[in-house]
Design an enzyme around this catalytic site. Structure first.
Site, PDB file in Angstrom:
ATOM      1  N   GLU A 176     -19.118  15.426   9.923  1.00  0.00           N
ATOM      2  CA  GLU A 176     -18.594  15.515  11.292  1.00  0.00           C
ATOM      3  C   GLU A 176     -17.085  15.730  11.272  1.00  0.00           C
ATOM      4  O   GLU A 176     -16.316  14.909  11.787  1.00  0.00           O
ATOM      5  CB  GLU A 176     -18.962  14.278  12.102  1.00  0.00           C
ATOM      6  CG  GLU A 176     -20.437  14.214  12.447  1.00  0.00           C
ATOM      7  CD  GLU A 176     -20.793  13.115  13.439  1.00  0.00           C
ATOM      8  OE1 GLU A 176     -19.960  12.222  13.659  1.00  0.00           O
ATOM      9  OE2 GLU A 176     -21.905  13.159  13.976  1.00  0.00           O
TER      10      GLU A 176
ATOM     11  N   GLU B 286     -28.415  14.756  12.481  1.00  0.00           N
ATOM     12  CA  GLU B 286     -28.414  13.350  12.917  1.00  0.00           C
ATOM     13  C   GLU B 286     -28.828  13.266  14.371  1.00  0.00           C
ATOM     14  O   GLU B 286     -28.376  14.058  15.199  1.00  0.00           O
ATOM     15  CB  GLU B 286     -27.004  12.739  12.867  1.00  0.00           C
ATOM     16  CG  GLU B 286     -26.455  12.431  11.522  1.00  0.00           C
ATOM     17  CD  GLU B 286     -25.059  11.797  11.642  1.00  0.00           C
ATOM     18  OE1 GLU B 286     -24.776  11.119  12.666  1.00  0.00           O
ATOM     19  OE2 GLU B 286     -24.260  12.006  10.734  1.00  0.00           O
TER      20      GLU B 286
HETATM   21  C1  GAL Z   1     -22.072   9.945  13.471  1.00  0.00           C
HETATM   22  C2  GAL Z   1     -21.767   9.816  11.990  1.00  0.00           C
HETATM   23  C3  GAL Z   1     -22.687   8.854  11.291  1.00  0.00           C
HETATM   24  C4  GAL Z   1     -22.902   7.623  12.116  1.00  0.00           C
HETATM   25  C5  GAL Z   1     -23.452   8.019  13.452  1.00  0.00           C
HETATM   26  C6  GAL Z   1     -23.764   6.856  14.343  1.00  0.00           C
HETATM   27  O1  GAL Z   1     -20.901  10.213  14.153  1.00  0.00           O
HETATM   28  O2  GAL Z   1     -21.815  11.058  11.353  1.00  0.00           O
HETATM   29  O3  GAL Z   1     -22.117   8.529  10.044  1.00  0.00           O
HETATM   30  O4  GAL Z   1     -21.686   6.970  12.266  1.00  0.00           O
HETATM   31  O5  GAL Z   1     -22.524   8.821  14.115  1.00  0.00           O
HETATM   32  O6  GAL Z   1     -24.269   7.255  15.585  1.00  0.00           O
END
Ligand code: GAL
Length: 658
Positions: A156, A313
């Site tokens: 990210e 994610e």
């Molecule tokens: C994203 C990140 C992850 C985790 C996730 C939680 O921003 O890439 O490592 O922190 O959010 O929602």
């Protein structure tokens, strides 16, 4: 993405399923339990070592790969692919202690200290030296490992450190400005520095827009946004080049954040730098949460040029970073996942595999929750894995383009929301999303496309708050309309050129002739003010004191109250077989639904859904498949589409052959 590369793996195409996997947070004994449950859930891929720098390089130049070798081997032995991270997302304490000059600085001059994550300056040469050394070490180590299927650059990029105002940033900003403007005179012109005695005589005098006595120069602010996005893109390219040198055949991705109000990274501009697009998405709470997911997934799919992409994610249930973190309701994990798939995702991954026991994200849901495998959540994960398995024939199929599109432009997002404007209440993405909701409510599919996309295939194009319109864009949009396209734009569009200089002679200067209208003064509304229209709709936020200047312009709605009484509010100018329409106020999703029904019908774009289903379901098409999502909180009878399975449960999804 001239030569798109997909995962390095054998076997028949399938939708990938998995998560970020952080075995280094757990004793070795837990790993066997992990892979056993991964297999039970149908996990096919994990992103590994994202935040592992401190473990992989415990001291300057000393590498310890033993645990990662073990994890890679274990995953491979269990048939699980690895999207291997370059591990550079969060520098270890020994590095920041030795080199505090890599730490970012905010606009006030405060150092962003270690203690969280991503505390590094995107332009720090020192950080880059250390990070690229790590990337090289990892790539050398795993170049031939059979589990390695893709590279996951950093994580990210820009999540916490995109705007850095340090001295490194100042140096890099100056060099970026030199490339852009060549001469200091050209920069002075672009930034209109005759105003407020800001004229520069040397590049070294220029700074990032640090805390100032009042509004920093708008040209400086806009260029700093462009520069900050470019600085991270440049960093992405630097990691990529090391990886390509060592493993030219392994595809590279990085997880974008096309979601909510995340505006700082111009992903449309980054897209060409990776082999395949990946996105992370977390739902914004609220009534239109799933629609926002759909909007983001749709835009991601179009940033990917219609090709498949990775959802790297999302969450199985609650996150930990909202003020109040709600668990997902039954059905939502599958509905959310398949919404992404419907818009082109070929992988459904989560943060993270096993819910952490300690650390800042211990209350963030995961695939394997604190409660363990004997839990509803894990059972829903297993069920999702099996549903994705059934949908394997979808893999590799592109999104099916719609007949209508909403144009999305980062430059307009940035510029329209700068300070010292007619109102500070305007929200670019909100307006674009309102139009998207209106399309969903009407049961008309629409693509959300980056500005550079080819618009010629769309019969109807909405360009909300298209604020920055360089001359070439005026020509392009005029060409689109003259060729028979139907263009709709809104308040505060066509106002400035690429330097944020106003097009003179009456607003919206860049689109005035095309629209056949002229505005002398903006008329924004106070928070509690409303503008009534003669078609029964109500505007908020903005109005224009608009004159119609071309005889053929039709007034679709007029204001009927206040000083604007009788003036045009919504106009449409027929141009050959096409048209150019203008909406001068914020109508919100409901009002836009009414207006859009008319504009779309006149453009010949109508819903192909039976009347009783319009708005109640979202239909998305991909290859030979049609996805039907229930947008209501109740069961919906979809027998008109799916006689075999006529009832779509609340939050349910039907996947039909088109
Ligand atoms: C994203 C990140 C992850 C985790 C996730 C939680 O921003 O890439 O490592 O922190 O959010 O929602």
């Amino acid at each position: 993405m001239s030569t798109p590369r997909w995962l390095r793996r054998a076997g028949t195409p399938r939708l990938e399923f998995g998560a970020d996997y952080n075995p280094d947070q757990w004793p070795r004994a837990v790993w066997d339990d992990d892979v056993r449950h991964m297999r039970e859930a149908g996990v096919t891929i994990v992103s590994l070592a994202i935040f592992s720098w401190a473990r992989l390089e415990p001291a300057d130049g000393v590498f310890d790969f033993a645990w990662l070798d073990d994890a890679m081997d274990l995953l491979h032995a269990n048939g699980i692919l690895v999207d291997l991270a370059t591990a550079t997302a969060s520098p270890p304490p020994w590095l920041t202690a030795a080199h505090p000059e890599i730490l970012p600085v905010d606009r006030v001059g405060e150092t962003i200290w270690p203690g969280g994550r991503q505390h590094w300056r995107p332009t720090s040469p020192v950080f880059r030296t250390y990070a690229l050394r790590l990337v090289r070490a990892i790539a050398d180590r795993y170049r031939d490992h059979p589990a390695l299927t893709a590279w996951h650059v950093n994580n990210e990029l820009g999540c916490h450190n995109v705007y850095d105002y340090s001295d490194d940033a100042a140096t890099a900003f100056r060099s970026w400005l030199r490339d852009r403007y060549q001469t200091i005179e050209a920069l002075n012109d672009a930034w209109a520095t005759a105003f407020w005695s800001q004229r520069y005589t040397a590049w070294d005098e220029i700074l990032p827009p640090r805390l100032a006595a009042t509004y920093p120069n708008p040209g400086q602010q806009l260029d700093f946004k462009r520069f900050s996005s470019d600085a991270l893109k440049d960093y992405l390219i630097a990691e990529r080049e090391v990886l390509r040198e060592i493993t030219p055949e392994v595809p590279i991705t990085t997880n974008f954040m096309v979601m909510g109000e995340t505006s700082a990274m111009n992903y449309a501009d980054w897209a060409a730098e990776v082999d395949f697009i990946s996105n992370d998405h977390y739902r914004t709470p609220g009534a239109r949460s799933a629609d926002e997911l759909s909007f983001s997934a749709n835009l991601t799919g179009n940033i990917a040029g219609g090709r498949p992409w990775f959802l790297l994610e999302h969450s199985t249930s609650a996150v930990n970073w909202q003020p109040i973190n709600l668990a997902k309701r039954p059905g939502e994990i599958e509905r959310d996942s398949l919404l992404h798939v419907a818009h082109g995702a070929d992988a459904v991954c989560f943060f993270q595999w096993r819910q952490s026991k300690g650390g800042a994200e211990k209350y963030h849901s995961a695939m394997l929750p604190h409660a363990g495998a004997d839990s509803d959540l894990f059972r829903s994960v297993v069920a999702l894995g099996s549903r994705l398995g059934e949908l394997a024939p979808l893999a590799g199929t592109p999104r099916t383009p719609a007949r209508a599109a909403i144009v999305f432009d980062w430059e307009s997002w940035w510029a329209a929301e700068l300070d010292s404007h007619p109102t500070d209440r305007l929200r670019y993405r909100q307006e674009a999303f309102d139009w998207y909701t209106a399309f969903l409510d009407l049961g008309i599919r629409a693509d959300v496309v980056p500005l550079a996309a080819d618009l010629s295939g769309y019969e109807l194009v909405i360009a909300p708050i298209l604020h920055v319109v360089p001359a070439a864009l005026t020509a392009r949009l005029t060409g689109y309309v003259e060729a028979g396209g139907h263009l709709v734009t809104t308040y505060f569009s066509g106002i400035v050129d690429e330097n944020d200089h106003v097009w003179l002679g009456g607003y919206p200067g860049a689109l005035r002739d095309l629209l056949g209208i002229r505005i002398e003064e903006f008329a924004p509304l106070l928070d509690d003010e409303r503008a009534e229209l003669d078609n029964g709709l109500t505007g908020s936020l903005w109005t224009d004191r608009l004159e119609v200047t071309a005889a053929e312009v039709e007034v679709l709605a007029s204001y009927k109250t206040g000083d604007l009484d009788g003036r045009a509010a919504v106009t449409r100018r027929p141009v050959g077989a096409g048209s150019a329409s203008y909406v001068s106020t914020r109508l919100g999703p409901e009002g836009l639904g009414v207006l859009l029904a008319e504009l779309a019908a006149r453009a010949g774009v109508t819903s192909d859904l039976p009347a009783e289903l319009r708005g109640r379901v979202e239909v998305a098409r991909r290859g030979d498949f049609r996805f039907v999502f229930n947008r209501t909180g109740e069961p919906v009878d979809i027998s008109a589409l799916s006689p075999a399975e006529p009832i779509l449960t609340a939050r349910g999804v039907a996947v039909l052959h088109a």
